[in-house]
Design an enzyme around this catalytic site. Structure first.
Site, PDB file in Angstrom:
ATOM      1  N   THR A  13      27.110  63.619  59.244  1.00  0.00           N
ATOM      2  CA  THR A  13      28.192  63.150  58.369  1.00  0.00           C
ATOM      3  C   THR A  13      29.361  64.132  58.414  1.00  0.00           C
ATOM      4  OG1 THR A  13      26.546  62.163  56.957  1.00  0.00           O
ATOM      5  CG2 THR A  13      28.728  62.468  56.033  1.00  0.00           C
ATOM      6  N   ARG A  45      28.033  51.974  63.202  1.00  0.00           N
ATOM      7  CA  ARG A  45      27.786  51.357  61.893  1.00  0.00           C
ATOM      8  C   ARG A  45      27.693  52.425  60.827  1.00  0.00           C
ATOM      9  NH1 ARG A  45      23.974  46.209  61.897  1.00  0.00           N
ATOM     10  NH2 ARG A  45      24.786  45.384  60.018  1.00  0.00           N
ATOM     11  N   CYS A  61      40.621  58.232  56.905  1.00  0.00           N
ATOM     12  CA  CYS A  61      39.723  57.148  57.331  1.00  0.00           C
ATOM     13  C   CYS A  61      40.519  55.950  57.808  1.00  0.00           C
ATOM     14  CB  CYS A  61      38.809  56.770  56.178  1.00  0.00           C
ATOM     15  SG  CYS A  61      39.426  57.236  54.587  1.00  0.00           S
TER      16      CYS A  61
END
Length: 110
Positions: A13, A45, A61
Site C-alpha cells: 500500500t 484492482r 489519486c
DNA sequence: TAATTGACTTCGC
DNA sequence: GGCGAAGCCAATT
C-alpha cells in the site's frame, strides 16, 4: 532479518501511494501501471481500493486512471476527476484521455 | 478468520 | 462497438 517471503500488504500500500505521488503533474498512470510499480502488476484492482481508501492529499489519486485512458471511477465523481485532469493540462474527451500515450507515465510501448 | 466488495484488466462472443 | 465472464489483490464487514 525476518520474513521477506511474505507480501507485506502495508508495504505494498505504501508503495502504491508512493508511486502515485511520483506521478508528475500533467501526466497520468493506469491502475495496472501503479500496481506494477508497487511490485504487483496484477493488483490493479487492489490499487483501486487503496486509492479509494488512500485518504491522503499527498496522493494525487485523480492522476491514476483506468487502462486505455479511461477515467475509471472516482467515488462516483468521475466528472470531478475529469475536471482535475483538465486542470492538470490534460484533455479528456468522451470519458477518455486525449493523447493518452503522451500523457501516460511512465511512457511505455507494448 | 472467513466471506464479500470494489476507483481493474483482458479475452471472447 | 457493446456485453459477459474469469482472474487477481487489498480493504472492509
Amino acid at each position: 532479518m525476518k520474513r521477506r517471503s511474505t507480501a507485506p500488504a502495508d508495504k505494498f500500500t505504501a508503495r502504491v501511494l508512493t508511486a502515485a505521488r511520483r506521478i508528475p503533474p500533467g501526466r497520468v498512470a493506469t491502475y495496472g501501471d501503479v500496481a506494477a510499480m508497487a511490485g504487483r502488476p496484477r493488483a490493479a484492482r487492489a490499487v483501486g481500493n487503496i486509492m479509494r481508501t488512500c485518504g491522503r492529499a499527498d496522493v494525487p489519486c485523480h492522476r491514476v486512471i483506468a487502462a486505455g485512458g479511461r477515467i475509471g471511477g472516482y467515488g462516483g465523481r468521475e466528472t470531478f476527476k475529469r475536471a482535475l485532469l483538465a486542470a492538470e493540462g490534460l484533455i479528456v474527451s468522451g470519458g477518455r484521455v486525449r493523447d493518452f500515450d503522451r500523457v501516460r507515465w511512465p511512457q511505455r510501448k507494448r
